[in-house]
Design an enzyme around this catalytic site. Structure first.
Site, PDB file in Angstrom:
ATOM      1  N   PRO A 127      38.933 -14.276  -5.279  1.00 16.02           N
ATOM      2  CG  PRO A 127      36.948 -15.510  -5.515  1.00 16.02           C
ATOM      3  CD  PRO A 127      37.509 -14.110  -5.648  1.00 16.02           C
ATOM      4  CB  THR A 129      36.434 -20.531  -6.358  1.00 12.90           C
ATOM      5  OG1 THR A 129      36.143 -19.337  -5.629  1.00 12.90           O
ATOM      6  CG2 THR A 129      37.058 -21.561  -5.445  1.00 12.90           C
ATOM      7  CG  ASN A 130      33.391 -18.142  -8.557  1.00 11.65           C
ATOM      8  OD1 ASN A 130      33.035 -19.002  -9.345  1.00 11.65           O
ATOM      9  ND2 ASN A 130      33.067 -18.175  -7.271  1.00 11.65           N
ATOM     10  N   GLY A 210      38.098 -17.197   1.446  1.00 14.90           N
ATOM     11  CA  GLY A 210      37.894 -18.047   2.608  1.00 14.90           C
ATOM     12  C   GLY A 210      37.728 -17.242   3.889  1.00 14.90           C
ATOM     13  N   GLY A 228      30.766 -15.034   4.255  1.00 10.28           N
ATOM     14  CA  GLY A 228      31.100 -16.275   4.944  1.00 10.28           C
ATOM     15  C   GLY A 228      30.994 -17.454   4.004  1.00 10.28           C
ATOM     16  CB  CYS A 261      30.409 -20.021  -2.070  1.00  6.89           C
ATOM     17  SG  CYS A 261      29.773 -18.397  -2.499  1.00  6.89           S
ATOM     18  CD  GLU A 348      31.815 -24.122   1.095  1.00  5.77           C
ATOM     19  OE1 GLU A 348      31.386 -23.336   0.240  1.00  5.77           O
ATOM     20  OE2 GLU A 348      32.613 -23.793   1.992  1.00  5.77           O
TER      21      GLU A 348
END
Length: 522
Positions: A127, A129-130, A210, A228, A261, A348
């Site tokens: 991803p 994000t990380n 995602g 998820g 997440c 979220e």
């Protein structure tokens, strides 16, 4: 990190660049399959040497890649990303130092011999994000279990992830791994990714990202481990150590600007201690109803989360919403009354905005947490701050998630950094979350075991000094490049193509025979 001009990794990059875009996927997978077959015969000592070398190089570059990821993606906190990079390099290897995914195991009591069988070729989606932490994590898991891996980075983090993967690939090859055991897609594009995920040369897909990415992995027809979305409720009851709870929640929600997440999404607190808890949350700015509405409208225009707020800091978010907050604000507390799908703040939020609900009792708090997870995040994670074992037990039994952090921040607790859960950047949500994985992804997920079972009355034994694997017998030969891996030559270069093609095929045959002979000798 400077690379030798003629290093195997640079040679691999040259080979990849010489292929047409449509051909790169199959070429990479064929090369990975070749490397996986060779690596699957390495013994424990050789694997440990490779894993340790790669982890050291990853840790040495943790800060550099953390800063690069922030520059490239535009979100997160470099200091926090560096901590994740360290946790997913030397921290990960130390956590599994006593685990063995290579050696056969003989169980004399049950008369079963277990022989590890690597998956083969792992196709890993990472991803934005990380980004680098996930690249580190998945590469090391693959190497620990003698798998080859192809990394497909998120386009937003393509440059830092590709460079990190190349750096780790070079370290692996330098330590004795087969050329091609770690590869990366330099220019990921959706058609190519879908083609590769469906390719029969892929043995397992590990998808972090995602919901559409995970669903595409499951639709591919190949085995897939996907996760998820999160939407973490955190309950604080009247028995909690409020100072500790306040500190952990603020630190966790602001960690890497709430990119993980596992970050807390909705704070649910008993009325009796709510005012005290909020007053202790240093760095948290409680929003008035009017400020709350402005922030909500900015974050969720037309009811959908605006991704430009992902990983941004609280002060910037407040400015965008027209809200004035102190310069040191770490998180924004946004109160609301009911956890229903129509309430955007109950969804979220991958940014330091924390929903706040007040409840009359812990029992009602558990009901509220369940309501949050009905909206999104089922199977993922939750947190609770309490000193009452009965409440903690009831929360664990009632809330439909597969990991719960107790008296800890969930960003680093659910991911195993501040708890004894397995350190992981891929959080399985199990059956309730529609995932085939129900735990924090770990090395054991990438290896199966052949069970050699004796008749219950038959004698068993004699396996103590036996091992089907061996150290590599000298340098592993480079992957023999296929003749069709090159771009088509110009017309003036094709005059002697037939003769050169015969010579190249003869050379490939010779290399393959040498490889097979070296494996037999070893």
């Amino acid at each position: 990190m400077n690379r030798p001009v003629n290093s195997p990794v640079n040679a691999a990059r040259g080979n990849a660049a010489a292929t047409r875009p449509a051909d790169r996927g199959p070429v990479m997978l064929e090369r990975a399959r070749w490397a996986a077959r060779a690596y699957a015969r390495y013994d424990k000592a050789a694997v440990d040497r490779i894993v340790a070398a790669v982890a050291r190089v990853a840790a040495a570059n943790a800060v550099r890649y953390a800063e690069w990821a922030v520059r490239e993606t535009g979100f997160g906190v470099a200091e926090h990303k560096a901590l994740k990079n360290l946790a997913c390099s030397t921290g990960l290897v130390e956590a599994y130092a006593d685990h063995d995914y290579v050696s056969p195991r003989a169980d004399a009591a049950d008369k079963i011999l277990s022989i590890p069988r690597p998956a083969g070729v792992v196709f890993a989606l990472t991803p934005s994000t990380n980004p680098v932490a996930t690249v580190y994590f998945k590469i090391l898991l693959a190497l620990m279990t003698r798998n080859a891996i192809v990394i497909s980075p998120h386009p937003m983090a393509r440059e830092c992830c590709a460079d990190a993967a190349r750096t780790l690939a070079e370290a692996a090859v330098a330590a004795g791994a087969p050329d091609g055991v770690v590869q990366v897609i330099e220019e990921p594009a959706l058609p190519m990714i879908e083609q590769m995920m469906a390719d029969p040369r892929v043995d397992v897909i590990v998808a972090t990202g995602g919901t559409p990415v995970v669903r595409a992995a499951y639709r591919s027809g190949n085995p897939a481990l996907g996760v998820g979305p999160g939407n973490v409720p955190v309950l604080v009851d009247r028995t909690a150590d409020l100072e500790s709870a306040a500190r952990h929640i603020v630190d966790s929600k602001s960690f890497d600007n709430s990119i993980l997440c596992t970050n807390e999404s909705v704070l649910i607190v008993e009325d009796a201690v709510a005012d005290r808890l909020v007053s202790l949350m240093r760095g948290a700015h409680p929003l008035s109803d009017d400020e709350r509405d402005r922030v909500r409208d900015a974050l969720f225009p037309e009811g959908r989360f605006d991704t430009r707020f992902v990983g941004k800091d609280a002060v910037w978010i407040a400015q965008q919403a027209g809200v004035r907050v102190p310069s040191g604000t770490k998180i924004l507390l946004a109160p609301f009354d009911m956890a229903v799908p129509e309430e955007p703040l109950a969804h979220e939020k991958l940014c330091p905005v924390l929903g706040l609900m007040r409840v009359p009792s812990a029992r009602r708090g558990i009901d509220a947490a369940r309501a949050v997870l009905r909206i999104a995040g089922a199977g993922h994670s939750a947190a609770i701050h309490s000193t009452d074992p009965a409440t903690i037990m009831e929360y664990g039994a009632a809330v439909p998630v597969l990991r719960i952090s107790v008296n800890a921040g969930n960003s680093t607790g659910g991911s195993g950094i501040d708890t004894n859960l397995p350190i992981s950047m891929t959080i399985g949500t199990g059956f309730v979350g529609g995932s085939s994985a129900g735990e924090n992804l770990q090395p054991g997920n990438l290896v199966n075991w052949t069970r050699v079972a004796y008749h219950v009355d038959a004698p068993f034994g004699g396996f103590d000094r036996l091992d089907p694997w061996s150290p590599p017998g000298g340098p592993v030969p480079p992957y023999p490049e296929a003749s069709n891996a090159r771009t088509a030559p110009a017309s003036h270069e094709r005059r002697d193509a037939g003769a050169r093609g015969d010579e190249l095929r003869d050379e490939i045959r010779r290399l393959i025979l040498e490889e097979l002979a070296s494996l037999v000798r070893s």
